[in-house]
Structures are given as C-alpha cells and as structure tokens.
Design a protein around this motif. Structure first.
Motif, PDB file in Angstrom:
ATOM      1  N   ALA A  67       0.822  -1.312  -0.089  1.00 40.49           N
ATOM      2  CA  ALA A  67       0.034   0.037   0.033  1.00 40.49           C
ATOM      3  C   ALA A  67       0.906   1.270   0.090  1.00 40.49           C
ATOM      4  O   ALA A  67       0.262   2.298  -0.134  1.00 40.49           O
ATOM      5  N   GLY A  68       2.082   1.192   0.459  1.00 44.77           N
ATOM      6  CA  GLY A  68       3.144   2.247   0.109  1.00 44.77           C
ATOM      7  C   GLY A  68       3.291   2.796  -0.866  1.00 44.77           C
ATOM      8  O   GLY A  68       3.397   4.001  -1.480  1.00 44.77           O
ATOM      9  N   CYS A  69       3.100   1.950  -2.045  1.00 53.72           N
ATOM     10  CA  CYS A  69       3.228   2.149  -3.521  1.00 53.72           C
ATOM     11  C   CYS A  69       1.990   2.971  -3.954  1.00 53.72           C
ATOM     12  O   CYS A  69       2.271   3.962  -4.674  1.00 53.72           O
ATOM     13  N   ILE A  70       0.926   2.777  -3.177  1.00 50.59           N
ATOM     14  CA  ILE A  70      -0.357   3.435  -3.647  1.00 50.59           C
ATOM     15  C   ILE A  70      -0.150   4.988  -3.147  1.00 50.59           C
ATOM     16  O   ILE A  70      -0.485   5.927  -3.690  1.00 50.59           O
ATOM     17  N   THR A  71       0.583   4.834  -1.923  1.00 51.12           N
ATOM     18  CA  THR A  71       0.713   6.368  -1.323  1.00 51.12           C
ATOM     19  C   THR A  71       1.513   7.088  -2.193  1.00 51.12           C
ATOM     20  O   THR A  71       1.550   8.487  -2.406  1.00 51.12           O
ATOM     21  N   VAL A  72       2.820   6.620  -2.773  1.00 58.28           N
ATOM     22  CA  VAL A  72       3.572   7.350  -3.680  1.00 58.28           C
ATOM     23  C   VAL A  72       2.915   7.790  -4.897  1.00 58.28           C
ATOM     24  O   VAL A  72       3.078   8.999  -5.445  1.00 58.28           O
TER      25      VAL A  72
END
Length: 174
Positions: A67-72
């Motif tokens: 989900a950190g990828c979605i944050t980025v």
C-alpha cells in the motif's frame, strides 16, 4: 547525497521484514511516515510523505512496499518535490474499500506516468495482484518492471527478511 525514504504498507511490518531491516542497518534511511498500524488513512500517509520529501532540497529515493506504492502514486498525482526515483515493491490491486473498512482507499489509483525514474518489483505468485496487473502498473507509471519470480507478496509471510536483490536495485537508483 541522496536521501532514502521508506514508505510502509498497510500494516505493521514484523521486525524481520526487509523494510524494517533496512531501517535498522541504514540509519540514514528515514520512514515517511513511521510505520503505523491499521487503519490505512491514505490522506494522512500522503501528507506525511509530502512533509518528508519537502524537508530538504536533497533528492530522495522512495522505497515503498504494498500500500506504500499507492501512497507514492497518490503523492505524485498531487505534489512535487525533489524525488530522484522510486522503487515500488508489489503494489496491490485496489478495487475500492470494503464497506466496513475505515481506510480511505480510493476506487481508482492514479495511473499517470510518474515524474521520476521508477521500478516496479513484481511477483509471479502475489496473492493480491496478478503479474499482468503489475505489468499494467509499470506501463501506466512509465516504470521499469522487475520480475522477482515466485516471491509471494515479498513480505515476512513469504519468507523475506533479508532481500539483497532489493538493496542492489536501490543502489542503482541513486
């Protein structure tokens, strides 16, 4: 000098998780934000990432998992800052939040080309995303796709504590 910002996924990564190990073995790496527990509130995570990116004019490499990828992707759609590159590891396919999920995951994840060099690390056996979906993320974001093989979600449950290949990829980004 390049800063390295670690962008955590949805839950709290175990001590053995490669992101936690990297934070311990590389004291110069910084969490953006500190790993929280559920629920995942993306607007808060995007704000924390924006604060961390903006704390210096020194270029940053973003290292995100799940989900950190979605944050980025959300950050890049609405903000700018001194980011040199990003490594996005096993981004999850998002179909929208479940009715009882208190997070604010959007129904649609930004799919525009990211304004910095990006690597998407894909798994052929991820329980959340198909390889074809990883390929589509990479194409949409203008990213290089790295096929990591049958590595599950590239997390502790999949057997990943140390991940030397990931460290090699980060070193190539600056």
């Amino acid at each position: 000098m390049t800063r390295h910002l670690l962008v955590p996924g949805r839950g709290i990564a175990r001590a053995e998780h490669w992101l936690r190990r990297w934070a311990e073995t590389h004291p110069e790496y910084r969490w953006a934000p500190e790993p929280p527990g559920p629920p995942l509130i993306l607007r808060d995570r995007v704000a924390a990432l924006h604060t961390a990116v903006g704390e210096s004019d020194e270029p940053a490499v973003l290292i995100a998992h799940s989900a950190g990828c979605i944050t980025v992707a959300l950050w890049a759609a609405t903000h700018s800052g001194p980011v040199r590159a990003a490594m996005l590891v096993t981004p999850p396919r998002i179909t929208g939040a479940e009715p009882d999920d208190p997070s604010d995951i959007p129904w649609v994840v930004p799919r525009a080309r990211l304004p910095f060099r990006t690597i998407v690390v894909a798994s052929r056996s991820d329980p959340y995303t198909t390889f074809a979906q990883f390929e589509q993320f990479a194409e949409d974001w203008g990213a290089e796709l790295v096929d990591a093989g049958d590595v599950g979600h590239l997390d502790t449950a999949s057997g990943f504590g140390p991940w030397p290949e990931g460290e090699r990829l980060v070193s190539e980004l600056g």
